[in-house]
Design an enzyme around this catalytic site. Structure first.
Site, mmCIF file in Angstrom:
data_model
loop_
_atom_site.group_PDB
_atom_site.id
_atom_site.type_symbol
_atom_site.label_atom_id
_atom_site.label_comp_id
_atom_site.label_asym_id
_atom_site.label_seq_id
_atom_site.Cartn_x
_atom_site.Cartn_y
_atom_site.Cartn_z
ATOM 1 N N ARG A 176 33.123 35.938 -14.235
ATOM 2 C CA ARG A 176 31.787 35.452 -14.620
ATOM 3 C C ARG A 176 31.046 35.152 -13.315
ATOM 4 O O ARG A 176 30.929 34.007 -12.896
ATOM 5 C CB ARG A 176 31.901 34.203 -15.502
ATOM 6 C CG ARG A 176 32.700 34.359 -16.791
ATOM 7 C CD ARG A 176 31.950 35.109 -17.882
ATOM 8 N NE ARG A 176 30.769 34.460 -18.373
ATOM 9 C CZ ARG A 176 30.736 33.567 -19.358
ATOM 10 N NH1 ARG A 176 31.847 33.210 -19.950
ATOM 11 N NH2 ARG A 176 29.602 33.055 -19.775
ATOM 12 N N CYS A 224 34.440 31.014 -20.932
ATOM 13 C CA CYS A 224 35.372 31.693 -21.824
ATOM 14 C C CYS A 224 36.156 32.749 -21.066
ATOM 15 O O CYS A 224 35.713 33.253 -20.045
ATOM 16 C CB CYS A 224 34.605 32.313 -22.980
ATOM 17 S SG CYS A 224 34.418 31.167 -24.342
ATOM 18 N N ASP A 262 27.426 37.764 -28.132
ATOM 19 C CA ASP A 262 28.141 36.637 -28.743
ATOM 20 C C ASP A 262 28.438 36.850 -30.224
ATOM 21 O O ASP A 262 29.040 35.998 -30.868
ATOM 22 C CB ASP A 262 27.355 35.331 -28.540
ATOM 23 C CG ASP A 262 27.346 34.898 -27.088
ATOM 24 O OD1 ASP A 262 28.178 35.397 -26.316
ATOM 25 O OD2 ASP A 262 26.497 34.068 -26.719
ATOM 26 N N LYS A 293 23.972 25.633 -29.246
ATOM 27 C CA LYS A 293 24.823 25.173 -28.136
ATOM 28 C C LYS A 293 24.289 25.658 -26.787
ATOM 29 O O LYS A 293 24.197 24.889 -25.835
ATOM 30 C CB LYS A 293 26.256 25.700 -28.344
ATOM 31 C CG LYS A 293 27.139 25.542 -27.128
ATOM 32 C CD LYS A 293 28.450 26.285 -27.258
ATOM 33 C CE LYS A 293 28.408 27.750 -26.986
ATOM 34 N NZ LYS A 293 28.787 28.229 -25.660
ATOM 35 N N ASN A 294 23.942 26.948 -26.716
ATOM 36 C CA ASN A 294 23.608 27.514 -25.409
ATOM 37 C C ASN A 294 22.234 27.111 -24.891
ATOM 38 O O ASN A 294 21.860 27.490 -23.781
ATOM 39 C CB ASN A 294 23.761 29.038 -25.431
ATOM 40 C CG ASN A 294 25.232 29.427 -25.410
ATOM 41 O OD1 ASN A 294 26.095 28.596 -25.121
ATOM 42 N ND2 ASN A 294 25.534 30.676 -25.724
ATOM 43 N N ARG A 349 34.490 24.451 -29.401
ATOM 44 C CA ARG A 349 33.533 24.414 -28.290
ATOM 45 C C ARG A 349 32.138 24.762 -28.769
ATOM 46 O O ARG A 349 31.155 24.370 -28.156
ATOM 47 C CB ARG A 349 33.902 25.463 -27.225
ATOM 48 C CG ARG A 349 35.129 25.134 -26.443
ATOM 49 C CD ARG A 349 35.385 26.199 -25.425
ATOM 50 N NE ARG A 349 34.530 25.976 -24.268
ATOM 51 C CZ ARG A 349 34.849 26.308 -23.026
ATOM 52 N NH1 ARG A 349 35.992 26.899 -22.780
ATOM 53 N NH2 ARG A 349 34.035 26.065 -22.039
HETATM 54 N N1 EPU Z 1 26.071 38.366 -14.299
HETATM 55 C C1 EPU Z 1 26.253 38.803 -13.012
HETATM 56 N N2 EPU Z 1 25.900 37.966 -12.005
HETATM 57 C C2 EPU Z 1 25.381 36.731 -12.226
HETATM 58 C C3 EPU Z 1 25.197 36.293 -13.566
HETATM 59 C C4 EPU Z 1 25.561 37.145 -14.571
HETATM 60 O O1 EPU Z 1 26.725 39.912 -12.770
HETATM 61 O O2 EPU Z 1 25.069 36.025 -11.268
HETATM 62 C C5 EPU Z 1 26.445 39.288 -15.388
HETATM 63 C C6 EPU Z 1 27.545 38.735 -16.297
HETATM 64 O O3 EPU Z 1 28.820 39.008 -15.764
HETATM 65 C C7 EPU Z 1 27.263 39.462 -17.575
HETATM 66 C C8 EPU Z 1 25.737 39.549 -17.606
HETATM 67 O O4 EPU Z 1 25.322 39.396 -16.245
HETATM 68 O O5 EPU Z 1 27.771 40.763 -17.484
HETATM 69 C C9 EPU Z 1 25.071 38.488 -18.459
HETATM 70 O O6 EPU Z 1 25.525 37.206 -18.089
HETATM 71 P P1 EPU Z 1 24.623 35.909 -18.303
HETATM 72 O O7 EPU Z 1 24.400 35.291 -16.985
HETATM 73 O O8 EPU Z 1 23.432 36.270 -19.109
HETATM 74 O O9 EPU Z 1 25.572 34.991 -19.149
HETATM 75 P P2 EPU Z 1 25.826 33.454 -18.981
HETATM 76 O O10 EPU Z 1 24.550 32.758 -18.666
HETATM 77 O O11 EPU Z 1 26.985 33.219 -18.127
HETATM 78 C C10 EPU Z 1 25.293 32.846 -21.450
HETATM 79 C C11 EPU Z 1 26.042 32.219 -22.584
HETATM 80 C C12 EPU Z 1 27.095 33.174 -23.103
HETATM 81 C C13 EPU Z 1 26.426 34.468 -23.516
HETATM 82 C C14 EPU Z 1 25.620 35.052 -22.357
HETATM 83 C C15 EPU Z 1 24.839 36.300 -22.724
HETATM 84 C C16 EPU Z 1 26.018 29.884 -22.031
HETATM 85 C C17 EPU Z 1 26.764 28.669 -21.642
HETATM 86 N N3 EPU Z 1 26.704 31.010 -22.128
HETATM 87 O O12 EPU Z 1 26.278 33.073 -20.450
HETATM 88 O O13 EPU Z 1 27.635 32.542 -24.246
HETATM 89 O O14 EPU Z 1 27.403 35.393 -23.908
HETATM 90 O O15 EPU Z 1 24.689 34.065 -21.874
HETATM 91 O O16 EPU Z 1 23.949 36.022 -23.737
HETATM 92 O O17 EPU Z 1 24.829 29.830 -22.295
HETATM 93 C C18 EPU Z 1 29.221 32.125 -25.909
HETATM 94 O O18 EPU Z 1 28.443 31.279 -26.381
HETATM 95 O O19 EPU Z 1 30.247 32.537 -26.517
HETATM 96 C C19 EPU Z 1 28.936 32.682 -24.591
HETATM 97 C C20 EPU Z 1 29.846 33.287 -23.869
#
Ligand code: EPU
Length: 418
Positions: free
Chosen positions: A122, A117, A305, A22-23, A396
């Site tokens: 976020r 989520c 995750d 998915k991701n 989802r």
């Molecule tokens: N973060 C910041 N600032 C930013 C971006 C991220 O502080 O600008 C922080 C976040 O708050 C978190 C950490 O950095 O503490 C990591 O966040 P990341 O950006 O890596 O996560 P994401 O891209 O928002 C994706 C997946 C998540 C998964 C995370 C970590 C998608 C759509 N979502 O989220 O998936 O947990 O990477 O691997 O790709 C799930 O599938 O259940 C899910 C939540």
């Protein structure tokens, strides 16, 4: 409203195929915006977030056709730069990828703040930092984020302050069509990042990742492509936790074992037999597993995750254990729901400590995708008939959860409530 009914206490046995990730399917779908041509994407998981992403592109003028069950054709040749599906965008984290692709294609973008989520803030400041360094102006106002290229965007050197999957992918998406070489340091190295890079390179991009540095050499245009999404490592590992809760003997096909190996070693150290062969992995557990302590961290380490599902599985181990959450400090909403089933879990700061306990049936509510999966793990291992509400969160990210668990001999039904 649909809900899941699960009769626990049955060992799982049999074979299932793991779906596409998915991701990475989500950013690949949004990346087609950079390609004014037909893209055929295979191994696309049929999960609601994917349908939502496709609806968003369709509403902007993309041609989207399912050619086969898991193969979708997307042609964004006639896309307009204005987004329409505000509600869908604001509910979905991956819609943040619209920022990178629309900025690259139309020089400006305005979208509602991407949601996701329910586990705390976020932030997207690392995404915006990248866009600003490329020469864009970013504004957050009234629940919207607006980004526009002041003049032409320019390749540059970017170092992320924090490892972020979303920011890494978004900056790559914004840079592939710029003149010169953009470098991104301290980037995420999750398989989803590599999946998107592979997709873009097959379409003519020149992106190389070396450790935590990405070199993105701009090209003038991208061309249509046929591409197969990587298998979903989190879906696969979720089935590891189900087996850990129930015991039994299952085989997962269509996996990439390299993506699972760090976590697989932990399951092995707990007493699970894990045998991989080409793209299959066989899991066996007949006695209760022993306990474990894990810490979530960016890939290649233990994935956040998998945190809730792993904590649920620990309830059924001989010694219990703990999960220290280092990525999303609020990812603990599953605890109170598992407590309804008799789980003995205490949270202190960012650590969940799990004591072994006999779980029993209860009526529970999924609070987010992985928390919902944790309840499925709990209910499969518990005695009696549990119900899990708010199934919309679970669909989802898990394709055909009821079909797959049923084919392993688990007693699960998706039912319609009032
Ligand atoms: N973060 C910041 N600032 C930013 C971006 C991220 O502080 O600008 C922080 C976040 O708050 C978190 C950490 O950095 O503490 C990591 O966040 P990341 O950006 O890596 O996560 P994401 O891209 O928002 C994706 C997946 C998540 C998964 C995370 C970590 C998608 C759509 N979502 O989220 O998936 O947990 O990477 O691997 O790709 C799930 O599938 O259940 C899910 C939540």
């Amino acid at each position: 409203m649909e809900y899941l009914q699960i009769e626990g206490g049955n060992r799982l046995r049999g074979e299932i195929r793991v779906s596409g990730m998915k991701n990475s399917a989500l950013p690949v779908i949004f990346a087609t915006v950079l390609i004014k041509d037909e893209c055929i994407i295979e191994n696309v998981p049929r999960v609601s977030d994917v349908f939502c992403a496709l609806d968003i592109l369709t509403s902007m003028g993309a041609r989207v056709e399912w050619c086969e069950k898991h193969t979708v054709l997307i042609d964004t040749s006639w896309l307009c730069g204005e987004v329409k599906e505000y509600e869908k965008i604001s509910k979905m984290r991956a819609s943040s990828y619209l920022m990178g692709v629309l900025l690259a294609r139309f020089d400006s973008v305005k979208i509602p703040m991407p949601g996701g989520c329910n586990f705390g803030g976020r932030p997207i400041e690392q995404h915006l930092k990248g866009f600003c360094l490329l020469g864009a102006e970013c504004l957050e106002n009234n629940g919207f984020v607006e980004i526009c290229a002041k003049k032409h965007l320019k390749s540059t050197k970017i170092t992320l302050d924090k490892i972020s999957v979303g920011a890494t992918i978004n900056i790559v998406l914004a840079s592939v069509l710029l003149d010169g070489v953009t470098t991104i340091d301290n980037c995420a190295i999750e398989p989803h990042v590599d999946d998107v890079i592979c997709f873009l390179n097959r379409a003519g991009a020149k992106v190389i990742r070396k450790g935590r540095r990405i070199y993105c050499e701009g090209v003038s245009s991208l061309h249509g492509v046929k591409y197969r999404i990587f298998p979903d490592m989190i879906e696969a590992l979720t089935y590891f936790t189900m087996l850990g809760a129930t015991g039994g003997d299952i085989t997962l096909t269509g996996v990439n074992y390299e993506h699972l190996s760090y976590s697989a070693i932990i399951f092995q150290s707990m007493g699970m037999c894990v045998d991989s062969y080409y793209d299959e992995v066989r899991l066996r557990a007949f006695d209760r597993l022993s306990g474990a302590r894990v810490v979530t961290a960016p890939y290649p380490f233990f994935p956040t995750d998998l945190h809730p599902q792993f904590a649920a599985m620990l309830c059924f181990t001989k010694d219990g254990g703990e999960v220290r959450e280092e990525i999303f400090p609020s990812r603990f909403a599953y605890i109170s729901e598992l407590e309804r089933m008799g789980a003995n879990i205490t949270k202190s700061n960012n650590v969940a400590r799990v004591l072994p306990s006999e779980l029993y049936a209860a009526s529970t509510y999924a609070t987010d995708l992985r928390a919902g999966a944790a309840l499925v793990v709990g209910a499969l291992g518990a005695s009696g008939q549990s119900t899990i509400n708010n199934v919309n969160y679970i669909v989802r990210g898990y394709e055909d959860l009821t079909g797959k668990i049923s084919s392993l001999g688990g007693k699960i039904k998706l039912l319609k409530g009032e």
